[in-house]
Design a protein around this motif. Structure first.
Motif, PDB file in Angstrom:
ATOM      1  N   ALA A 436       6.211 -36.419  20.455  1.00  0.00           N
ATOM      2  CA  ALA A 436       5.212 -35.781  21.313  1.00  0.00           C
ATOM      3  C   ALA A 436       3.805 -35.958  20.743  1.00  0.00           C
ATOM      4  N   ILE A 437       3.683 -35.836  19.432  1.00  0.00           N
ATOM      5  CA  ILE A 437       2.367 -36.029  18.786  1.00  0.00           C
ATOM      6  C   ILE A 437       1.891 -37.451  19.015  1.00  0.00           C
ATOM      7  N   ASP A 438       2.793 -38.422  18.831  1.00  0.00           N
ATOM      8  CA  ASP A 438       2.427 -39.827  19.019  1.00  0.00           C
ATOM      9  C   ASP A 438       2.034 -40.121  20.463  1.00  0.00           C
ATOM     10  N   ALA A 439       2.559 -39.328  21.403  1.00  0.00           N
ATOM     11  CA  ALA A 439       2.224 -39.511  22.822  1.00  0.00           C
ATOM     12  C   ALA A 439       0.896 -38.848  23.185  1.00  0.00           C
ATOM     13  N   GLY A 440       0.224 -38.237  22.212  1.00  0.00           N
ATOM     14  CA  GLY A 440      -1.079 -37.629  22.462  1.00  0.00           C
ATOM     15  C   GLY A 440      -1.029 -36.187  22.888  1.00  0.00           C
ATOM     16  N   ALA A 441       0.045 -35.487  22.515  1.00  0.00           N
ATOM     17  CA  ALA A 441       0.207 -34.118  22.996  1.00  0.00           C
ATOM     18  C   ALA A 441      -0.866 -33.178  22.471  1.00  0.00           C
ATOM     19  N   LEU A 442      -1.255 -33.322  21.188  1.00  0.00           N
ATOM     20  CA  LEU A 442      -2.168 -32.330  20.610  1.00  0.00           C
ATOM     21  C   LEU A 442      -3.557 -32.364  21.251  1.00  0.00           C
ATOM     22  N   PRO A 443      -4.202 -33.512  21.419  1.00  0.00           N
ATOM     23  CA  PRO A 443      -5.490 -33.501  22.127  1.00  0.00           C
ATOM     24  C   PRO A 443      -5.358 -32.970  23.562  1.00  0.00           C
ATOM     25  N   ALA A 444      -4.253 -33.297  24.220  1.00  0.00           N
ATOM     26  CA  ALA A 444      -4.054 -32.817  25.597  1.00  0.00           C
ATOM     27  C   ALA A 444      -3.908 -31.304  25.624  1.00  0.00           C
ATOM     28  N   LEU A 445      -3.204 -30.747  24.631  1.00  0.00           N
ATOM     29  CA  LEU A 445      -3.061 -29.289  24.551  1.00  0.00           C
ATOM     30  C   LEU A 445      -4.399 -28.628  24.248  1.00  0.00           C
ATOM     31  N   ILE A 476       1.285 -30.538  10.529  1.00  0.00           N
ATOM     32  CA  ILE A 476       0.310 -29.442  10.435  1.00  0.00           C
ATOM     33  C   ILE A 476      -1.099 -30.005  10.306  1.00  0.00           C
ATOM     34  N   GLN A 477      -1.235 -31.099   9.545  1.00  0.00           N
ATOM     35  CA  GLN A 477      -2.553 -31.720   9.402  1.00  0.00           C
ATOM     36  C   GLN A 477      -3.041 -32.250  10.744  1.00  0.00           C
ATOM     37  N   ASP A 481      -6.531 -31.435  12.366  1.00  0.00           N
ATOM     38  CA  ASP A 481      -7.465 -32.501  12.727  1.00  0.00           C
ATOM     39  C   ASP A 481      -7.819 -32.481  14.211  1.00  0.00           C
ATOM     40  N   SER A 482      -6.878 -31.991  15.068  1.00  0.00           N
ATOM     41  CA  SER A 482      -7.146 -31.949  16.508  1.00  0.00           C
ATOM     42  C   SER A 482      -8.078 -30.813  16.891  1.00  0.00           C
ATOM     43  N   GLY A 483      -8.357 -29.908  15.941  1.00  0.00           N
ATOM     44  CA  GLY A 483      -9.179 -28.744  16.241  1.00  0.00           C
ATOM     45  C   GLY A 483      -8.380 -27.573  16.776  1.00  0.00           C
ATOM     46  N   LEU A 484      -7.068 -27.765  16.911  1.00  0.00           N
ATOM     47  CA  LEU A 484      -6.252 -26.702  17.490  1.00  0.00           C
ATOM     48  C   LEU A 484      -6.101 -25.502  16.563  1.00  0.00           C
ATOM     49  N   MET A 485      -6.157 -25.703  15.237  1.00  0.00           N
ATOM     50  CA  MET A 485      -6.002 -24.558  14.348  1.00  0.00           C
ATOM     51  C   MET A 485      -7.182 -23.605  14.499  1.00  0.00           C
ATOM     52  N   GLU A 486      -8.374 -24.168  14.616  1.00  0.00           N
ATOM     53  CA  GLU A 486      -9.543 -23.309  14.859  1.00  0.00           C
ATOM     54  C   GLU A 486      -9.440 -22.626  16.225  1.00  0.00           C
ATOM     55  N   SER A 487      -8.892 -23.352  17.212  1.00  0.00           N
ATOM     56  CA  SER A 487      -8.703 -22.749  18.535  1.00  0.00           C
ATOM     57  C   SER A 487      -7.692 -21.611  18.475  1.00  0.00           C
ATOM     58  N   SER A 515       0.578 -27.238   3.164  1.00  0.00           N
ATOM     59  CA  SER A 515       0.291 -27.446   1.741  1.00  0.00           C
ATOM     60  C   SER A 515      -0.770 -26.446   1.283  1.00  0.00           C
ATOM     61  N   GLN A 516      -0.957 -26.370  -0.034  1.00  0.00           N
ATOM     62  CA  GLN A 516      -1.985 -25.461  -0.569  1.00  0.00           C
ATOM     63  C   GLN A 516      -3.359 -25.827  -0.020  1.00  0.00           C
ATOM     64  N   GLU A 517      -3.614 -27.120   0.112  1.00  0.00           N
ATOM     65  CA  GLU A 517      -4.911 -27.555   0.636  1.00  0.00           C
ATOM     66  C   GLU A 517      -5.077 -27.134   2.096  1.00  0.00           C
ATOM     67  N   GLN A 518      -4.002 -27.274   2.865  1.00  0.00           N
ATOM     68  CA  GLN A 518      -4.078 -26.892   4.276  1.00  0.00           C
ATOM     69  C   GLN A 518      -4.243 -25.394   4.434  1.00  0.00           C
ATOM     70  N   VAL A 519      -3.542 -24.612   3.593  1.00  0.00           N
ATOM     71  CA  VAL A 519      -3.688 -23.162   3.641  1.00  0.00           C
ATOM     72  C   VAL A 519      -5.108 -22.758   3.287  1.00  0.00           C
TER      73      VAL A 519
END
Length: 628
Positions: A436-445, A476-477, A481-487, A515-519
């Motif tokens: 689903a990610i490879d199909a572009g799901a995250l930007p579409a969401l 998770i990255q 990167d898609s901006g969804l975590m801030e959303s 990961s620790q960096e992502q957290v």
């Protein structure tokens, strides 16, 4: 020779004498229309109208036989038949002894036939001959022998008496049922039933149409129709492929019955309608196929047990073929809706039962009609709801990319099922989620979340992202990167409680699996404050997710070398004292709150005192009230 002709003439005249009401008062002449009726009753194949007119002109010479009231001398006419053609005379006389005689209830002979005429004749044909002989087109006739009513499909010749005696048959005439236009149809259901069960095909059609119209009203009398015990008769007509008009009306009436309550649908199933409908989808006219598909869709959509009955009857193959082959828009819409109902319901139908439909759905998803797209997406969402093998079948079909495209469709009715299908895919294992990610799901969401004001859509977007955030660090990255975590942080802060709860799930999963960096990046975005606000809020679901997320964050910090920086940060936030109230909560929430309190006290004891009564009085009166 002359004696033989006289005998033959007397034989034919004897047949005419059986119809005294058609002869003149003295029995010597007959009018053309009555003559035609008698001769065609004897043998319609031989005595066509043209033959009869030619014979009459030969007898009357210069007289215009079309003049009203012209009488034809019977003896001369019969003699002309014999002189012109012995074969014609044989046809009139039956060329044999009388074998079957039909009488009316008053004893009058309605029809007499020899064995040769009876051979190959069904009772239904015999009945029509009787009605024709009597000129009783507005009646129906029941033929009876010894108190037993004959069935239409019986062969008349098999009823004949071997000894050569004449078989006596009684014809019981009854006026055809007719509705009174001055009374409501619902008060004349007994008349409608008589229409359906009488022996006249035109009345069958009329009765089925009347029922169909009655069942199409705003308040259809479905219970009254079922009580009439006509559903089996309608099923019988629904199998009548030789009469597509009657088949269509009967199927439509059954469709309307099946659209009622579960009990109404069950009555249609109990009448054994499903196999007949499946056969009609495979072999009927386009209108009949559409109506059968509609009926099966109603039945399958009622409940999982009825759905399984439809599937077990073999409906999927002809319904799929119809959905993909018809060019009529209404047919394709109905067929797509119906096949989606074959995939719907819990428990799910077995994957092997619906997997043949997947290639058809892949084609339907390329349509431009909103209704077709919506129902096709719902069908995919039903199939993909469950174990990984169901999701795998959808992913392997190559339709995930199209589902992602449809997230940006202008119609909510298309967006919602497409979103549900994409959300189901990301509930699968990491490989399926990655598809689903490879199909572009995250930007579409992300785009859908930013553009829609529909709460249910925002909630499902957050639910979908929460499942991606439960995946690998790489996934998770991709969310970050898609901006969804801030959303998600924004949604967890300001949106409606149902949306906030799903957004908090995403943040909690990111903290737990990242990961620790992502957290650290998520903490930098402000997720810690979001968790604390959730704990202080009034919504129990958000409180629970907030407390779980804080616990995950502290666990993440405890695995870092040195001081638990997250504990120190949390201890300084306003609202930590609210943990006191949560510690007394029932179940898991209270245990986690107590655990968080202990962790904070161990890591930063000077900053985490209990909340005193004086502090409660000093709270900002504009702040949220404490949770109970």
């Amino acid at each position: 020779m002359e004696a033989a002709e006289d005998a033959q003439c007397a034989s034919v005249l004897g047949l005419f004498r059986q119809f005294p009401e058609l002869l003149s008062a003295d029995g010597e002449t007959i009018q053309l229309q009555h003559l035609t009726r008698v001769l065609q009753t004897m043998n319609a194949a031989v005595f066509s109208v043209d033959v009869i007119r030619a014979l009459c002109k030969g007898v009357l010479k210069d007289v215009d036989i079309d003049e009203p009231g012209v009488e034809i001398p019977l003896a001369a006419f019969v003699r002309s038949i014999i002189l012109i053609s012995g074969d014609v005379a044989d046809a009139a006389s039956g060329a044999g002894d009388e074998a079957l005689r039909v009488r009316k209830l008053n004893g009058d002979v309605a029809l007499a036939l020899c064995r040769r005429e009876v051979e190959g004749m069904a009772v239904s044909t015999l009945r029509d001959r009787v009605l024709g002989a009597l000129g009783a087109e507005d009646c129906e006739a029941k033929l009876v022998i010894g108190g037993r009513q004959l069935d239409d499909d019986e062969e008349a010749v098999e009823l004949l008496i071997p000894s050569g005696k004449v078989l006596e048959v009684t014809a019981i005439l009854q006026n055809l049922p007719k509705l009174d236009p001055s009374r409501p149809v619902v008060e004349q259901l007994d008349v409608v039933k008589r229409m359906l069960f009488c022996a006249v095909d035109s009345k069958h059609f009329e009765g089925a149409k009347v029922l169909r119209k009655l069942l199409s009203t705003d308040e259809p009398p479905i219970d009254a129709v079922i009580a009439l015990d006509v559903l089996p008769r309608l099923v019988e007509f629904s199998a009548e492929a030789r009469s597509p008009g009657l088949q269509f009306e009967a199927m439509w009436a059954l469709t309307n019955v099946a659209s009622g309550t579960a009990e109404h649908t069950g009555a249609v199933v109990a009448a054994n309608a499903v196999p007949v409908m499946v056969a009609a989808v495979a072999d009927g006219t386009e209108d009949v196929r559409e109506q059968a598909v509609w009926a099966l869709g109603n039945i399958a959509g009622d409940s999982a047990p009825f759905r399984d009955i439809v599937l077990q009857a073999g409906a999927l193959a002809p319904m799929s073929q119809f959905a993909s082959s018809t060019t009529k828009l209404s047919c394709r819409r109905n067929a797509t809706w119906a096949v989606s109902n074959l995939c719907r319901g819990r428990p799910h139908p077995p994957l092997e039962a619906v997997v043949p439909l997947i290639p058809v759905l892949a084609v339907l998803l390329q349509n431009t009609d909103d209704d077709i797209l919506s129902d096709a997406c719902w069908a995919v969402s039903y199939i993909s709801d469950g174990e990984d093998d169901r999701i795998q079948a959808v992913v392997e079909s190559g339709m995930v990319g199209r589902l992602v495209e449809l997230l940006s469709h202008q119609a909510e009715a298309v967006q919602k099922p497409a979103l549900r299908a994409v959300g189901n895919v990301v509930t699968g294992n990491d490989a399926l989620t990655q598809a689903a990610i490879d199909a572009g799901a995250l930007p579409a969401l992300q785009t859908l979340l930013g553009n829609t004001t529909v709460m249910s859509l925002r909630k499902e977007v957050c639910w979908s992202v929460s499942n991606v955030a439960a995946g690998t660090e790489y996934q998770i990255q991709a969310v970050i990167d898609s901006g969804l975590m801030e959303s998600m942080i924004a949604a967890a802060t300001t949106d409606e409680p149902q949306v906030r709860s799903e957004a908090l799930w995403t943040l909690s999963n990111g903290i737990s699996r990242g990961s620790q960096e992502q957290v650290a990046a998520m903490v930098q975005m402000g997720c810690t404050r979001v968790f604390m606000d959730a704990i202080r809020g009034a919504d129990a679901r958000c409180q629970e997710r907030g407390i779980h997320a804080l616990d995950e964050l502290l666990n993440k910090g405890s695995r870092m070398p040195g001081e638990n920086v997250y504990a120190s940060a949390i201890a300084t936030l306003e609202g930590v004292a609210w943990l006191d109230d949560l510690e007394v909560a029932q179940g898991n929430v209270g245990e986690i709150a107590a655990s968080i309190r202990r962790t904070l006290q161990q890591c930063a004891p000077a900053t985490t005192p209990g909340r005193t009564e004086d502090e409660e009085e000093k709270e900002d009166p504009g702040s949220d009230p404490p949770s109970s």
